[in-house]
Enzyme design. Structure first.
Site, mmCIF file in Angstrom:
data_model
loop_
_atom_site.group_PDB
_atom_site.id
_atom_site.type_symbol
_atom_site.label_atom_id
_atom_site.label_comp_id
_atom_site.label_asym_id
_atom_site.label_seq_id
_atom_site.Cartn_x
_atom_site.Cartn_y
_atom_site.Cartn_z
ATOM 1 N N CYS A 1 0.855 -1.184 0.000
ATOM 2 C CA CYS A 1 0.000 0.000 0.000
ATOM 3 C C CYS A 1 0.891 1.235 0.000
ATOM 4 O O CYS A 1 1.882 1.282 0.736
ATOM 5 C CB CYS A 1 -0.893 -0.016 1.240
ATOM 6 S SG CYS A 1 -2.006 1.385 1.374
ATOM 7 N N HIS B 1 -9.043 -3.685 -2.354
ATOM 8 C CA HIS B 1 -8.104 -2.947 -1.502
ATOM 9 C C HIS B 1 -8.458 -1.452 -1.499
ATOM 10 O O HIS B 1 -8.553 -0.834 -0.435
ATOM 11 C CB HIS B 1 -6.680 -3.159 -2.024
ATOM 12 C CG HIS B 1 -5.620 -2.396 -1.299
ATOM 13 N ND1 HIS B 1 -4.720 -2.996 -0.459
ATOM 14 C CD2 HIS B 1 -5.301 -1.074 -1.298
ATOM 15 C CE1 HIS B 1 -3.894 -2.085 0.040
ATOM 16 N NE2 HIS B 1 -4.231 -0.901 -0.462
ATOM 17 N N GLU B 2 -8.669 -0.885 -2.690
ATOM 18 C CA GLU B 2 -8.960 0.550 -2.782
ATOM 19 C C GLU B 2 -10.334 0.876 -2.192
ATOM 20 O O GLU B 2 -10.502 1.908 -1.539
ATOM 21 C CB GLU B 2 -8.847 1.036 -4.228
ATOM 22 C CG GLU B 2 -7.471 0.866 -4.860
ATOM 23 C CD GLU B 2 -6.313 1.419 -4.045
ATOM 24 O OE1 GLU B 2 -6.494 2.392 -3.289
ATOM 25 O OE2 GLU B 2 -5.202 0.857 -4.147
ATOM 26 N N HIS C 1 -10.137 1.339 1.452
ATOM 27 C CA HIS C 1 -9.712 2.687 1.840
ATOM 28 C C HIS C 1 -10.912 3.625 1.982
ATOM 29 O O HIS C 1 -10.934 4.476 2.869
ATOM 30 C CB HIS C 1 -8.740 3.272 0.807
ATOM 31 C CG HIS C 1 -7.328 2.842 0.983
ATOM 32 N ND1 HIS C 1 -6.590 3.115 2.117
ATOM 33 C CD2 HIS C 1 -6.500 2.159 0.154
ATOM 34 C CE1 HIS C 1 -5.371 2.618 1.978
ATOM 35 N NE2 HIS C 1 -5.291 2.024 0.795
#
Length: 182
Positions: A101, A143-144, A147
């Protein structure tokens, strides 16, 4: 065009749930996407979410593999922005793999993710897009999107022991691969 400052682990912006983008056609949104693109490329990343550049909005982008541009004899990089993205898993199949990351530089952790997903989002023109992806792109989008929910991959490790400096992890994996071939 600007290179934006990337928030690092420990900054509270990374732990907040992001706000939806309401007006997609705005000029400032386009400028933000361009700046995020330059930031992603400068950091040599594969994905970037707005909270990582201190913007509490539901925007992510990812880069696809380089495509050969025969006409100009160059590698072409394609960036895909997603506005207000969401995803659903296409099956219950998971895959454990290492990920890094930009907000946790130099580190890797093994995270369990769905193998295949379908994502929905708006593009810069305000058109709804829906696409099924698997493998690396499924992992990057999950993953994004984490966030955007204020979640870092470090809270999703398969095992707390599966986290470390990228250089050490990569050396270990290379040695394991060599020992397996013997």
């Amino acid at each position: 065009m600007s290179i934006l400052k990337i928030a690092k682990i420990g900054h509270p912006v990374l732990l907040k749930k992001s706000e939806p983008v309401k007006k997609i056609q705005k000029e400032e949104l386009k400028r933000l996407i361009v700046d995020m693109t330059h930031t992603l490329l400068d950091a040599n990343g594969i994905g970037l979410a707005a909270p990582q550049v201190h913007i509490n909005k539901r925007i992510v982008l990812f880069r696809s593999q380089s495509i050969n541009d025969e006409e100009n004899n160059k590698k072409k990089i394609e960036i895909t922005p997603l506005i207000n993205p969401s995803y659903t898993n296409n099956s219950d199949e998971f895959e454990d793999d290492w990920e890094g990351c930009l907000s946790i530089p130099g580190m890797l952790g093994k995270v369990r993710r769905f193998k295949k997903i379908t994502y929905k989002a708006y593009n810069l023109q305000g058109k709804l897009i829906k696409k099924s992806v698997e493998g690396l792109y499924a992992r990057v989008i999950q993953h994004e999107c984490d966030h955007l929910e204020g979640v870092l991959y470090t809270s999703k490790l398969v095992d707390p022991k599966d986290f470390g400096f990228a250089e050490e992890v990569q050396n270990y994996l290379q040695n394991e691969k060599r020992n397996t071939k013997k």
